[in-house]
Design an enzyme around this catalytic site. Sequence first.
Site, mmCIF file in Angstrom:
data_model
loop_
_atom_site.group_PDB
_atom_site.id
_atom_site.type_symbol
_atom_site.label_atom_id
_atom_site.label_comp_id
_atom_site.label_asym_id
_atom_site.label_seq_id
_atom_site.Cartn_x
_atom_site.Cartn_y
_atom_site.Cartn_z
ATOM 1 N N HIS A 98 0.854 -1.192 0.000
ATOM 2 C CA HIS A 98 0.000 0.000 0.000
ATOM 3 C C HIS A 98 0.890 1.242 0.000
ATOM 4 C CE1 HIS A 98 -2.945 2.998 1.075
ATOM 5 N NE2 HIS A 98 -3.878 2.125 0.729
ATOM 6 N N GLU A 171 -3.735 2.037 -7.367
ATOM 7 C CA GLU A 171 -4.170 3.096 -6.453
ATOM 8 C C GLU A 171 -3.277 4.309 -6.678
ATOM 9 O OE1 GLU A 171 -6.432 1.423 -2.771
ATOM 10 O OE2 GLU A 171 -4.333 1.628 -2.279
HETATM 11 P P1 13P Z 1 -9.806 6.149 0.171
HETATM 12 O O1 13P Z 1 -10.953 5.323 -0.358
HETATM 13 O O2 13P Z 1 -10.075 6.682 1.543
HETATM 14 O O3 13P Z 1 -9.365 7.170 -0.813
HETATM 15 O O4 13P Z 1 -8.578 5.141 0.370
HETATM 16 C C1 13P Z 1 -8.218 4.310 -0.682
HETATM 17 C C2 13P Z 1 -7.231 3.318 -0.227
HETATM 18 O O5 13P Z 1 -6.112 3.663 0.106
HETATM 19 C C3 13P Z 1 -7.665 1.910 -0.184
HETATM 20 O O6 13P Z 1 -6.607 1.065 0.060
#
Ligand code: 13P
Length: 254
Positions: A98, A171
């Site tokens: 992450h 992401e």
């Molecule tokens: P948000 O949905 O709060 O933007 O976070 C996304 C995330 O990091 C999921 O792993």
Amino acid sequence: MKPFVYVANWKMNLSFTQEVAFAKQNQADLIELGKKPDTTIVLCPSYCSLAPLSELFKNSSIALGAQDCSAYKPGAHTGQIHAQTLAELGCTFCIVGHSEKRTQCHETNEQIAQKVAHLIVHNITPIICIGETIKDHRAGKTVAILEEQLAPIVAAFIHAETIPPLCFAYEPIWAIGTGVIPTPEVLKTTYAWLRAHLQQKLGHASQNTRLMYGGSVDEQTSAKITMLADIDGLLIGSASLDFQKFKKIVELQR
Ligand code: 13P
């Protein structure tokens, strides 16, 4: 059809007591929501809550995931959690790489690949997060960054006839917690590149990979994102802590 995966990443937003209370409060509704055909719901609380949540959702189709695991074999690694422990606690998924861990704990792509290797041994599906900064995005370096992040993981499977299930979650760092989501063009281009890259590197084994999206997914944005992009799942941060929002996201889908 592959089930569509919804991952609730609770991060470190709630305390142990609050996480268990949230799970108990929404237990029946979550179990009901998990019965939706072709749907997998994965709850990723903090490590401490895995055992009580495993008990609350046993014999249901709600899956459990951890937010990270150690890159090391069992041994002298104070403060770390091994994949075997996660499996014993009922985890079938685990987020790795992450951006918050990459940035805050200086994780490398090689360490993330080691985590993936440990998870696979214990039949836990890794959810491997990749994504670029806003600076790299603006400089047109998205594909180069993703390729670099994927390299050690792809290398581990390059000559494999078959591979275990792997989830790759795009992401973009600039979309996490900002309310900003990539344009349809960016999503289309990025997912097309990801699919082609995995196919090129892994051949037919790439069929066992899933592509997911995370970053500011809520009940307003989710349908737009999944309609436009060739994706198999969503990683949901803050909206997963509001059960009504999370439920809407799951219900709206396909
Ligand atoms: P948000 O949905 O709060 O933007 O976070 C996304 C995330 O990091 C999921 O792993």
